[in-house]
Design a protein around this motif. Structure first.
Motif, PDB file in Angstrom:
ATOM      1  N   PHE A   1      -7.837  -4.207  -9.555  1.00 25.85           N
ATOM      2  CA  PHE A   1      -6.177  -4.470  -9.704  1.00 25.85           C
ATOM      3  C   PHE A   1      -5.571  -3.701  -8.996  1.00 25.85           C
ATOM      4  CE2 PHE A   1      -2.241  -2.981 -12.272  1.00 25.85           C
ATOM      5  CZ  PHE A   1      -1.670  -4.573 -12.182  1.00 25.85           C
ATOM      6  N   LYS A   2      -5.911  -2.283  -8.587  1.00 20.27           N
ATOM      7  CA  LYS A   2      -5.394  -1.454  -7.637  1.00 20.27           C
ATOM      8  C   LYS A   2      -5.427  -2.221  -6.401  1.00 20.27           C
ATOM      9  CE  LYS A   2      -5.866   2.748 -10.141  1.00 20.27           C
ATOM     10  NZ  LYS A   2      -6.479   4.031 -10.207  1.00 20.27           N
ATOM     11  N   GLU A   3      -6.352  -2.769  -6.018  1.00 26.73           N
ATOM     12  CA  GLU A   3      -6.793  -3.223  -4.553  1.00 26.73           C
ATOM     13  C   GLU A   3      -5.929  -4.366  -4.391  1.00 26.73           C
ATOM     14  OE1 GLU A   3     -10.853  -4.664  -2.002  1.00 26.73           O
ATOM     15  OE2 GLU A   3     -10.728  -5.157  -4.002  1.00 26.73           O
ATOM     16  N   VAL A   4      -5.893  -5.314  -5.364  1.00 26.01           N
ATOM     17  CA  VAL A   4      -5.139  -6.643  -5.504  1.00 26.01           C
ATOM     18  C   VAL A   4      -3.571  -6.333  -5.041  1.00 26.01           C
ATOM     19  CG1 VAL A   4      -4.277  -8.565  -6.730  1.00 26.01           C
ATOM     20  CG2 VAL A   4      -6.776  -7.929  -6.514  1.00 26.01           C
ATOM     21  N   GLY A   5      -2.952  -5.049  -5.989  1.00 22.41           N
ATOM     22  CA  GLY A   5      -1.875  -4.699  -5.870  1.00 22.41           C
ATOM     23  C   GLY A   5      -1.522  -4.245  -4.447  1.00 22.41           C
ATOM     24  N   GLN A   6      -2.213  -3.215  -3.929  1.00 17.27           N
ATOM     25  CA  GLN A   6      -2.219  -2.916  -2.499  1.00 17.27           C
ATOM     26  C   GLN A   6      -2.164  -4.184  -1.397  1.00 17.27           C
ATOM     27  OE1 GLN A   6      -1.756   0.251  -1.068  1.00 17.27           O
ATOM     28  NE2 GLN A   6      -1.252  -1.208   0.564  1.00 17.27           N
ATOM     29  N   ALA A   7      -3.094  -4.965  -1.513  1.00 18.26           N
ATOM     30  CA  ALA A   7      -3.219  -6.289  -0.682  1.00 18.26           C
ATOM     31  C   ALA A   7      -1.762  -7.057  -0.705  1.00 18.26           C
ATOM     32  CB  ALA A   7      -4.249  -7.022  -0.764  1.00 18.26           C
ATOM     33  N   TYR A   8      -1.411  -7.010  -1.853  1.00 15.31           N
ATOM     34  CA  TYR A   8       0.161  -8.033  -2.370  1.00 15.31           C
ATOM     35  C   TYR A   8       1.408  -7.004  -1.509  1.00 15.31           C
ATOM     36  CZ  TYR A   8       3.575 -10.675  -4.056  1.00 15.31           C
ATOM     37  OH  TYR A   8       4.822 -11.636  -4.512  1.00 15.31           O
ATOM     38  N   ARG A   9       1.132  -5.840  -1.619  1.00 12.33           N
ATOM     39  CA  ARG A   9       2.310  -5.049  -0.871  1.00 12.33           C
ATOM     40  C   ARG A   9       2.452  -5.335   0.558  1.00 12.33           C
ATOM     41  NH1 ARG A   9       1.137  -1.351  -5.209  1.00 12.33           N
ATOM     42  NH2 ARG A   9      -0.273  -0.347  -3.793  1.00 12.33           N
ATOM     43  N   VAL A  10       1.119  -5.490   1.183  1.00 12.56           N
ATOM     44  CA  VAL A  10       1.036  -5.810   2.624  1.00 12.56           C
ATOM     45  C   VAL A  10       1.282  -7.039   3.026  1.00 12.56           C
ATOM     46  CG1 VAL A  10      -0.551  -5.481   4.616  1.00 12.56           C
ATOM     47  CG2 VAL A  10      -0.723  -3.949   2.939  1.00 12.56           C
ATOM     48  N   VAL A  11       1.047  -8.160   2.211  1.00  8.82           N
ATOM     49  CA  VAL A  11       1.058  -9.543   2.965  1.00  8.82           C
ATOM     50  C   VAL A  11       2.139 -10.365   1.856  1.00  8.82           C
ATOM     51  CG1 VAL A  11      -0.884  -9.615   3.993  1.00  8.82           C
ATOM     52  CG2 VAL A  11      -0.833 -10.407   1.771  1.00  8.82           C
TER      53      VAL A  11
ATOM     54  N   GLY B   1      -1.247  -0.649   4.730  1.00  6.82           N
ATOM     55  CA  GLY B   1       0.212  -0.651   4.992  1.00  6.82           C
ATOM     56  C   GLY B   1       0.605   0.516   6.064  1.00  6.82           C
ATOM     57  N   ALA B   2      -0.458   1.330   6.505  1.00 13.94           N
ATOM     58  CA  ALA B   2      -0.295   2.635   7.201  1.00 13.94           C
ATOM     59  C   ALA B   2      -0.028   2.074   8.612  1.00 13.94           C
ATOM     60  CB  ALA B   2      -1.441   3.481   7.316  1.00 13.94           C
ATOM     61  N   GLU B   3       0.625   2.499   9.486  1.00  9.27           N
ATOM     62  CA  GLU B   3       1.190   2.307  10.762  1.00  9.27           C
ATOM     63  C   GLU B   3      -0.304   2.430  11.851  1.00  9.27           C
ATOM     64  OE1 GLU B   3       3.949   1.568  11.938  1.00  9.27           O
ATOM     65  OE2 GLU B   3       4.826   1.631  10.139  1.00  9.27           O
ATOM     66  N   GLN B   4      -0.329   1.665  12.725  1.00  8.16           N
ATOM     67  CA  GLN B   4      -1.647   1.565  13.432  1.00  8.16           C
ATOM     68  C   GLN B   4      -1.524   2.504  14.733  1.00  8.16           C
ATOM     69  OE1 GLN B   4      -4.402   0.775  12.338  1.00  8.16           O
ATOM     70  NE2 GLN B   4      -4.760  -1.517  12.556  1.00  8.16           N
ATOM     71  N   GLN B   5      -0.186   2.401  15.318  1.00  8.51           N
ATOM     72  CA  GLN B   5       0.081   3.362  16.369  1.00  8.51           C
ATOM     73  C   GLN B   5       1.521   3.985  15.952  1.00  8.51           C
ATOM     74  OE1 GLN B   5       0.220   0.109  19.361  1.00  8.51           O
ATOM     75  NE2 GLN B   5      -1.584   0.804  20.225  1.00  8.51           N
ATOM     76  N   PRO B   6       1.417   4.912  15.646  1.00  5.60           N
ATOM     77  CA  PRO B   6       2.727   5.768  14.979  1.00  5.60           C
ATOM     78  C   PRO B   6       3.297   6.381  15.989  1.00  5.60           C
ATOM     79  CG  PRO B   6       0.849   7.026  14.336  1.00  5.60           C
ATOM     80  CD  PRO B   6       0.074   5.877  14.646  1.00  5.60           C
ATOM     81  N   HIS B   7       2.874   7.028  17.097  1.00  8.95           N
ATOM     82  CA  HIS B   7       3.413   7.910  18.218  1.00  8.95           C
ATOM     83  C   HIS B   7       4.236   6.757  18.953  1.00  8.95           C
ATOM     84  CE1 HIS B   7       1.132  11.809  17.827  1.00  8.95           C
ATOM     85  NE2 HIS B   7       1.131  11.229  16.853  1.00  8.95           N
ATOM     86  N   PRO B   8       3.942   5.649  19.572  1.00  6.88           N
ATOM     87  CA  PRO B   8       4.633   5.089  20.241  1.00  6.88           C
ATOM     88  C   PRO B   8       5.939   4.431  19.464  1.00  6.88           C
ATOM     89  CG  PRO B   8       2.287   4.429  20.661  1.00  6.88           C
ATOM     90  CD  PRO B   8       2.355   5.357  19.532  1.00  6.88           C
TER      91      PRO B   8
END
Length: 331
Positions: free
Chosen positions: A46-56, A74-81
């Motif tokens: 349930f948590k995994e599905v909720g996380q996936a939906y928050r992203v897409v 949902g975390a940044e891949q390249q935060p510094h740039p």
């Protein structure tokens, strides 16, 4: 290899937003902790599905994931740039960059949904909390290199509510993606698609930043008898042949309880009676209830009724379709 949000939801990467929404609702309903008490696997899914939906589940967030700007959490891949580009410092792209803000750094709290997760990831890796070397040394509240504060991200949920609870107000319990439960007050006159904001129940803030909010979108279930149009309630009322011809007092359900109405003599199917103030409350006023009459014959027409109608028709025949045929150009 970790699953992508599309794989978690069981949809193709090119699925429409509507298909993604339907897949999420189906899985969330199946895996909901209230329906699977004590099932740790279902809760984790349930948590995994909720996380996936928050992203897409959101077009903007989905676009960023598809472009590789954020990962499956949902975390940044390249935060510094990204940070340098926003700041417009060394390595930035100047005022024509889409992340540039003409207000300088006053709006970091407005961008909490983006930066809260970005800097949590930095802190987890032991990196600086106040931006990369050469960047700003503090957010809008100051605090030096290690004093960046950002508002937490907003979390979105969907809650199905009963028709009557939406019309008259009520309460419902929401299970959040992390397993927490919240009691939600459904306001009087709530409607489908309405969003309730629960301040402080979103993602945690960064540093001393406040948490985000929980945004609860309401989905009102259909009612078997009532239909809502704005603040008015519509109802189809079956009446007998004798009630239509002779008139009479009949009971009528409303969202506020049963009432008695008078059916006028000679009422035809489709005639609408207006019950003022029996609709949904809107501030100090109420909508109305519109009652459409529908004549219903008995399941079996007995010989006596057939005889009476036959005799009546012999001397009182009329054509209720004459106007219709003329308007249609057939007369």
């Amino acid at each position: 290899m970790a699953k992508t949000p599309y794989e978690v939801l069981g949809v193709a990467p090119d699925a429409s937003q509507d298909d993604i929404r339907k897949a999420y609702r189906k899985l969330a309903k199946k895996l909901h902790p209230d329906l699977n008490p004590g099932d740790a696997d279902a809760e984790a899914r349930f948590k995994e599905v909720g996380q996936a939906y928050r992203v897409v589940g959101d077009e903007e967030s989905r676009g960023r994931f598809d472009r590789g700007e954020i990962d499956a959490t949902g975390a940044e891949q390249q935060p510094h740039p990204f940070y340098r580009s926003h700041a417009g410092g060394p390595g930035g792209r100047g005022h024509d960059h889409p992340y540039h803000s003409t207000r300088g750094f006053e709006d970091f709290e407005d961008l909490g949904d983006v930066f809260s997760e970005l800097f949590r990831q930095q802190a987890a890796r032991g990196g600086p909390q106040g931006g990369p070397q050469g960047g700003p040394r503090g957010g809008p509240r100051g605090g030096g290199r290690h004093g960046f504060h950002a508002r937490g991200g907003d979390l979105r949920y969907r809650l199905e509510v009963d028709f009557m609870d939406a019309a008259r107000g009520g309460r419902a319990r929401v299970t959040m993606a992390d397993g927490r439960t919240l009691d939600v007050t459904i306001p009087v006159g709530a409607h489908d698609g309405m969003t309730l904001r629960l301040a402080g129940h979103g993602g945690p803030g960064f540093g001393d930043g406040p948490p985000g909010d929980a945004l609860i979108e309401l989905a009102v279930r259909a009612h078997p008898v009532f239909r809502r149009d704005g603040d008015d309630i519509h109802l189809e009322l079956p009446i007998t042949l004798d009630e239509a011809v002779l008139g009479g007092k009949v009971p009528v359900p409303t969202i506020h309880g049963p009432v008695t109405v008078t059916v006028p003599k000679g009422s035809s199917s489709g005639r609408v009676l207006r019950l003022r103030g029996k609709g949904v409350r809107a501030g100090r006023d109420h909508g109305d209830q519109l009652v459409a009459l529908r004549i219903v014959l008995p399941a079996t027409v007995d010989p006596e009724l057939e005889r009476i109608v036959t005799e009546w028709r012999a001397g009182h025949a009329y054509d209720p379709r004459a106007g219709l045929m003329k308007e249609a150009g057939h007369a």
